[in-house]
Motif scaffolding. Structure first.
Motif, PDB file in Angstrom:
ATOM      1  N   TYR A 167       6.979   6.780   3.850  1.00 50.81           N
ATOM      2  CA  TYR A 167       6.364   7.268   2.612  1.00 50.81           C
ATOM      3  C   TYR A 167       7.280   7.181   1.398  1.00 50.81           C
ATOM      4  O   TYR A 167       7.169   7.971   0.460  1.00 50.81           O
ATOM      5  CB  TYR A 167       5.877   8.713   2.784  1.00 50.81           C
ATOM      6  N   GLN A 168       8.195   6.213   1.383  1.00 52.28           N
ATOM      7  CA  GLN A 168       9.056   6.013   0.224  1.00 52.28           C
ATOM      8  C   GLN A 168       8.557   4.815  -0.585  1.00 52.28           C
ATOM      9  O   GLN A 168       7.884   3.928  -0.083  1.00 52.28           O
ATOM     10  CB  GLN A 168      10.498   5.769   0.671  1.00 52.28           C
ATOM     11  N   ASN A 169       8.921   4.805  -1.869  1.00 54.95           N
ATOM     12  CA  ASN A 169       8.628   3.682  -2.772  1.00 54.95           C
ATOM     13  C   ASN A 169       7.137   3.352  -2.826  1.00 54.95           C
ATOM     14  O   ASN A 169       6.730   2.192  -2.801  1.00 54.95           O
ATOM     15  CB  ASN A 169       9.419   2.434  -2.341  1.00 54.95           C
ATOM     16  N   GLN A 170       6.307   4.387  -2.887  1.00 50.84           N
ATOM     17  CA  GLN A 170       4.868   4.156  -3.010  1.00 50.84           C
ATOM     18  C   GLN A 170       4.493   3.914  -4.466  1.00 50.84           C
ATOM     19  O   GLN A 170       5.092   4.491  -5.380  1.00 50.84           O
ATOM     20  CB  GLN A 170       4.088   5.365  -2.478  1.00 50.84           C
ATOM     21  N   ARG A 171       3.517   3.078  -4.663  1.00 53.10           N
ATOM     22  CA  ARG A 171       3.005   2.864  -6.012  1.00 53.10           C
ATOM     23  C   ARG A 171       2.052   3.999  -6.379  1.00 53.10           C
ATOM     24  O   ARG A 171       1.283   4.480  -5.551  1.00 53.10           O
ATOM     25  CB  ARG A 171       2.264   1.528  -6.099  1.00 53.10           C
ATOM     26  N   ALA A 172       2.119   4.408  -7.638  1.00 54.61           N
ATOM     27  CA  ALA A 172       1.233   5.469  -8.101  1.00 54.61           C
ATOM     28  C   ALA A 172      -0.172   4.932  -8.317  1.00 54.61           C
ATOM     29  O   ALA A 172      -0.363   3.794  -8.775  1.00 54.61           O
ATOM     30  CB  ALA A 172       1.768   6.077  -9.397  1.00 54.61           C
ATOM     31  N   VAL A 173      -1.147   5.740  -7.985  1.00 55.23           N
ATOM     32  CA  VAL A 173      -2.551   5.402  -8.188  1.00 55.23           C
ATOM     33  C   VAL A 173      -2.991   5.969  -9.526  1.00 55.23           C
ATOM     34  O   VAL A 173      -2.722   7.139  -9.841  1.00 55.23           O
ATOM     35  CB  VAL A 173      -3.425   5.968  -7.046  1.00 55.23           C
ATOM     36  N   ASP A 174      -3.661   5.156 -10.326  1.00 57.75           N
ATOM     37  CA  ASP A 174      -4.102   5.573 -11.651  1.00 57.75           C
ATOM     38  C   ASP A 174      -5.432   6.308 -11.525  1.00 57.75           C
ATOM     39  O   ASP A 174      -6.435   5.751 -11.084  1.00 57.75           O
ATOM     40  CB  ASP A 174      -4.260   4.345 -12.551  1.00 57.75           C
ATOM     41  N   TYR A 175      -5.441   7.586 -11.928  1.00 56.07           N
ATOM     42  CA  TYR A 175      -6.663   8.400 -11.897  1.00 56.07           C
ATOM     43  C   TYR A 175      -7.238   8.628 -13.291  1.00 56.07           C
ATOM     44  O   TYR A 175      -7.983   9.570 -13.510  1.00 56.07           O
ATOM     45  CB  TYR A 175      -6.375   9.748 -11.241  1.00 56.07           C
ATOM     46  N   GLY A 176      -6.899   7.768 -14.223  1.00 55.91           N
ATOM     47  CA  GLY A 176      -7.447   7.902 -15.575  1.00 55.91           C
ATOM     48  C   GLY A 176      -6.401   8.419 -16.529  1.00 55.91           C
ATOM     49  O   GLY A 176      -5.680   7.655 -17.166  1.00 55.91           O
ATOM     50  N   VAL A 177      -6.314   9.743 -16.652  1.00 59.39           N
ATOM     51  CA  VAL A 177      -5.365  10.334 -17.592  1.00 59.39           C
ATOM     52  C   VAL A 177      -4.068  10.736 -16.912  1.00 59.39           C
ATOM     53  O   VAL A 177      -3.164  11.274 -17.558  1.00 59.39           O
ATOM     54  CB  VAL A 177      -5.988  11.564 -18.293  1.00 59.39           C
ATOM     55  N   PHE A 178      -3.944  10.523 -15.610  1.00 60.19           N
ATOM     56  CA  PHE A 178      -2.686  10.794 -14.921  1.00 60.19           C
ATOM     57  C   PHE A 178      -2.574   9.873 -13.709  1.00 60.19           C
ATOM     58  O   PHE A 178      -3.549   9.249 -13.295  1.00 60.19           O
ATOM     59  CB  PHE A 178      -2.586  12.264 -14.479  1.00 60.19           C
ATOM     60  N   THR A 179      -1.354   9.766 -13.181  1.00 54.67           N
ATOM     61  CA  THR A 179      -1.107   8.964 -11.989  1.00 54.67           C
ATOM     62  C   THR A 179      -0.453   9.836 -10.915  1.00 54.67           C
ATOM     63  O   THR A 179       0.241  10.810 -11.229  1.00 54.67           O
ATOM     64  CB  THR A 179      -0.184   7.766 -12.295  1.00 54.67           C
ATOM     65  N   LEU A 180      -0.695   9.458  -9.659  1.00 61.43           N
ATOM     66  CA  LEU A 180      -0.100  10.178  -8.535  1.00 61.43           C
ATOM     67  C   LEU A 180       0.144   9.201  -7.398  1.00 61.43           C
ATOM     68  O   LEU A 180      -0.707   8.356  -7.113  1.00 61.43           O
ATOM     69  CB  LEU A 180      -1.023  11.298  -8.024  1.00 61.43           C
ATOM     70  N   THR A 181       1.285   9.326  -6.747  1.00 55.88           N
ATOM     71  CA  THR A 181       1.478   8.588  -5.507  1.00 55.88           C
ATOM     72  C   THR A 181       0.698   9.280  -4.397  1.00 55.88           C
ATOM     73  O   THR A 181       0.334  10.457  -4.513  1.00 55.88           O
ATOM     74  CB  THR A 181       2.966   8.540  -5.126  1.00 55.88           C
ATOM     75  N   ASN A 182       0.445   8.553  -3.334  1.00 58.56           N
ATOM     76  CA  ASN A 182      -0.301   9.146  -2.221  1.00 58.56           C
ATOM     77  C   ASN A 182       0.456  10.308  -1.586  1.00 58.56           C
ATOM     78  O   ASN A 182      -0.150  11.294  -1.165  1.00 58.56           O
ATOM     79  CB  ASN A 182      -0.600   8.080  -1.162  1.00 58.56           C
ATOM     80  N   ARG A 183       1.788  10.201  -1.527  1.00 59.31           N
ATOM     81  CA  ARG A 183       2.539  11.306  -0.927  1.00 59.31           C
ATOM     82  C   ARG A 183       2.465  12.560  -1.802  1.00 59.31           C
ATOM     83  O   ARG A 183       2.430  13.679  -1.287  1.00 59.31           O
ATOM     84  CB  ARG A 183       3.983  10.900  -0.665  1.00 59.31           C
TER      85      ARG A 183
END
Length: 434
Positions: A268-284
């Protein structure tokens, strides 16, 4: 005189037994350093880091140079496919880390200066972060950045709450202000790291095993140290001093056994962030929020609906009245310690996922745990939850106006303000003294 002499000898014997138990715990932990190969081995100083952005993920082919403050080059490294780099150092001291901005891919620019000055302690692998901007909306200014920080603050606040609930319940049931609670967080993270990295277990079963170990460490704290001290009538101030000493002993024992460096978990390292519109989050980060919410909801249901949960609340409200009504107070306190150790372990693993595993990670989180518990109301699990979320959000949002390195100061300033306005905390009740 005979009775007085007997009581004095009994007290002296009891003190010796407690000191002997503490000594056995220290010796056992030191023995672990010998029995487990490689854990306590000396590590040279390094600066390490990862070049990545939330959208592009790790960036390879970027050169990082490390020099002394007067410009003498120490070494260089080029990032690989995972974006990682590391440079060995000749010893502890101050170093300047510079990234070659000309090697950054198109659309990625520096968010600030191209270099950072860091202080590296003896035997430490010092992580260094150089901010990059890939043009994503979350990295811009204005309200969108505030929303990103709000989401990050909720994640951080839930993580603090996970660790602080046990601290609050321990205070509520025993009156103990446990300064060694941060070391429970560190022990859990390091045990999970050992199972994950050294033993090769996936992180999820490694975390479950670490929670069992964390619960056992909490039980040993209660059975070997705090219960004998309570039976001897040790005052709360003396117990607080003992907890400070235990915290110092455990923290530096952990440094001896584990080492003064930072290590990531295997997965679970170096994950790309997912764009949720007004913010981003990695899956972890997303799963960290989900796990925290689910666990805290389960704790709330346990406190409200189960027999042991109601007993915990009764002991927290009035220990003597609970004992007179037939509740086994010692059993309830033991369960609180086990639960507090397990929750602290889980919080340590989630913190290690985002910040890597370090020997003093729990201590650095301890003041924010105290801030959340005091802000919400001492001795109440729900107060710890509310206060911790407020502290987490405030700490992250404070970076809009103060440097990132000083963000923990914002949580402590909030604590001071609340204590001046409402000393009993948000959910605490005013207590009449005198």
């Amino acid at each position: 005189m005979t009775h007085a002499g007997g009581r004095a000898r009994s007290r002296s014997s009891g003190a010796r037994r407690i000191l002997l138990r503490l000594l056995l715990m220290v010796v056992a932990a030191a023995g672990l350093a010998v029995l487990v190969p490689g854990i306590a081995s000396a590590e040279g100083e390094q600066v390490i880091g990862t070049v990545q952005t939330s959208r592009s993920g790790p960036i390879d082919g970027v050169t990082v140079t490390v020099t002394t403050p007067d410009g003498n080059e120490i070494g260089t490294d080029t990032t690989g496919a995972d974006g990682k780099w590391s440079v060995d150092l000749p010893g502890p001291g101050q170093y300047v880390v510079t990234i070659d901005k000309d090697k950054l891919p198109g659309g990625v620019v520096l968010a600030g200066e191209d270099s950072r000055t860091v202080n590296v302690g003896p035997g430490r692998k010092q992580p260094v972060t150089i901010g990059l901007n890939d043009g994503s909306r979350a990295s811009g200014g204005g309200s969108v950045r505030a929303i990103q920080l709000l989401v990050d603050g909720l994640r951080f606040g839930l993580l603090i709450a996970m660790c602080a609930v046990g601290l609050s319940l321990i205070f509520g049931t025993t009156g103990l202000t446990n300064f060694a609670h941060g070391e429970l967080v560190t022990i859990g993270a390091i045990v999970a790291w050992y199972f994950n990295v050294r033993a090769g277990l996936p992180l999820i079963p490694a975390t479950l095993l670490a929670m069992v170990v964390g619960g056992a460490v909490g039980a040993l704290n209660e059975l070997w140290l705090w219960r004998p001290l309570r039976r001897r009538g040790t005052g709360l101030v003396a117990a607080l001093v003992v907890s400070i000493g235990l915290s110092l002993a455990l923290r530096y024992l952990i440094q001896i056994v584990y080492g003064g460096f930072s290590n990531p978990y295997v997965s679970y390292q170096n994950q790309r962030a997912v764009d949720y519109g007004v913010f981003t989050l990695t899956n972890r980060a997303l799963f960290s929020i989900i796990i925290s919410v689910v666990v805290l909801l389960l704790v709330a249901v346990m406190l409200q609906r189960t027999k042991i949960g109601k007993a915990m609340r009764a002991v927290s409200d009035n220990r003597d009245l609970a004992a007179s009504s037939g509740i086994d107070v010692n059993r309830v306190i033991l369960v609180v310690w086990v639960m507090g150790g397990a929750l602290a372990t889980l919080g340590g693993v989630l913190l290690g996922l985002s910040d890597q595993v370090q020997w003093d990670m729990g201590f650095r989180l301890l003041l924010l745990m105290f801030a959340g518990v005091t802000l919400g109301g001492l001795g109440t699990a729900y107060g710890a939850l509310v206060g911790s979320i407020i502290v987490g959000v405030f700490v992250q949002l404070s970076t809009l106006v103060i440097p990132d390195d000083m963000k923990y100061v914002g949580g402590l300033l909030l604590l001071i303000v609340i204590l001046v306005i409402r000393p009993q905390g948000i959910l605490g009740s005013r207590v009449r003294i005198g």
